[in-house]
Design a protein around this motif. Structure first.
Motif, PDB file in Angstrom:
ATOM      1  N   LEU A 170       0.830  -1.208   0.000  1.00 43.40           N
ATOM      2  CA  LEU A 170       0.000   0.000   0.000  1.00 43.40           C
ATOM      3  C   LEU A 170       0.864   1.257   0.000  1.00 43.40           C
ATOM      4  O   LEU A 170       0.519   2.263  -0.628  1.00 43.40           O
ATOM      5  N   TRP A 171       1.984   1.192   0.697  1.00 45.10           N
ATOM      6  CA  TRP A 171       2.925   2.314   0.681  1.00 45.10           C
ATOM      7  C   TRP A 171       3.463   2.508  -0.737  1.00 45.10           C
ATOM      8  O   TRP A 171       3.626   3.636  -1.211  1.00 45.10           O
ATOM      9  N   ALA A 172       3.723   1.394  -1.419  1.00 42.86           N
ATOM     10  CA  ALA A 172       4.202   1.479  -2.803  1.00 42.86           C
ATOM     11  C   ALA A 172       3.177   2.180  -3.693  1.00 42.86           C
ATOM     12  O   ALA A 172       3.532   2.969  -4.580  1.00 42.86           O
ATOM     13  N   ALA A 173       1.881   1.917  -3.450  1.00 39.06           N
ATOM     14  CA  ALA A 173       0.837   2.582  -4.240  1.00 39.06           C
ATOM     15  C   ALA A 173       0.829   4.086  -3.965  1.00 39.06           C
ATOM     16  O   ALA A 173       0.761   4.906  -4.895  1.00 39.06           O
ATOM     17  N   ALA A 174       0.912   4.456  -2.685  1.00 37.73           N
ATOM     18  CA  ALA A 174       0.933   5.883  -2.325  1.00 37.73           C
ATOM     19  C   ALA A 174       2.181   6.560  -2.878  1.00 37.73           C
ATOM     20  O   ALA A 174       2.118   7.660  -3.435  1.00 37.73           O
ATOM     21  N   HIS A 175       3.320   5.882  -2.740  1.00 38.80           N
ATOM     22  CA  HIS A 175       4.569   6.455  -3.245  1.00 38.80           C
ATOM     23  C   HIS A 175       4.532   6.563  -4.766  1.00 38.80           C
ATOM     24  O   HIS A 175       5.028   7.551  -5.332  1.00 38.80           O
ATOM     25  N   GLY A 176       3.958   5.572  -5.438  1.00 36.48           N
ATOM     26  CA  GLY A 176       3.879   5.623  -6.895  1.00 36.48           C
ATOM     27  C   GLY A 176       3.104   6.835  -7.370  1.00 36.48           C
ATOM     28  O   GLY A 176       3.534   7.552  -8.285  1.00 36.48           O
TER      29      GLY A 176
END
Length: 231
Positions: A170-176
């Motif tokens: 989920l952090w990867a989605a926000a960071h993306g």
């Protein structure tokens, strides 16, 4: 003929207890301010930071061994500010899923409003990997992401025995979303808040629905969706 006495430079007053910590904080704040107006970290020098604080460069080195150490402190400070913004955004949410969504939206908003700081904290090679990573994982935004994911698992929203894995994803989605909006702001994303919300909701919904499927092969997902839409 009398000679004019040479004027000696004023001696620095002896530091009071606690002033070392105050000077360190001022150095980090000055580096952050310079970063806000710089094109990249390469434009920030220890001499420029010293001038902004009003001290000599050797005074900086009493607190930071080199520029990488100073930048690592800036990264930690930036993540601290991000954490405060996320917590404030989630205060009004009563459900863990709502809080997770609010955290993600605040994360991306912070990145857009502090692009150079976000680049340094999350888009540049980590200057002190172990120390900075420990700080991020244990006492900042990531910890609150993870705690909320655990709440979502307890509430039955996510079915998993690996909350850390979900948090990273989920952090990867926000960071993306944040990285794209910072690095390519001219692309036709449309309304940035709506774009962010779609990305975050898609990632969270994907995790919530994954437990209902025997596997995540494309054919299985397509068949399951067909059944759901026809029922």
């Amino acid at each position: 003929m009398a000679t004019t006495p040479t004027r000696q430079p004023a001696r620095r007053r002896r530091a009071q207890r606690g002033s070392g910590e105050q000077l360190r904080a001022e150095i980090v704040a000055a580096a952050k301010e310079l970063m806000a107006h710089a094109r990249s970290v390469d434009d920030i020098s220890m001499r420029a930071v010293a001038e902004a604080v009003g001290v000599t460069p050797p005074s900086i080195y009493l607190h930071f061994a080199d520029k990488d150490a100073l930048l690592a402190a800036v990264v930690i400070d930036v993540f601290g500010e991000l954490d405060k913004a996320m917590l404030a955004a989630g205060e009004a949410e009563s459900s863990p899923l709502g809080r997770l969504r609010a955290y993600g939206r605040a994360y991306v908003k912070f990145a857009i409003e502090h692009p150079e700081h976000y680049r340094l904290a999350a888009m540049e090679p980590c200057v002190e990997p172990r120390n900075a990573l420990d700080e991020v994982l244990n006492s900042s935004a990531f910890a609150h992401f993870n705690a909320t994911v655990i709440e979502c698992i307890a509430a039955g929203i996510f079915v998993s025995d690996d909350p850390l894995g979900i948090t990273f994803e989920l952090w990867a989605a926000a960071h993306g979303a944040a990285a794209l909006l910072v690095a390519k702001p001219y692309l036709p994303f449309g309304d940035t808040e709506a774009f962010t919300d779609r990305v975050l909701c898609a990632a969270a919904l994907g995790h919530a629905a994954a437990s209902l499927l025997p596997d995540l092969e494309p054919e299985t997902i397509a068949g399951w969706l067909t059944v759901q839409r026809s029922s």
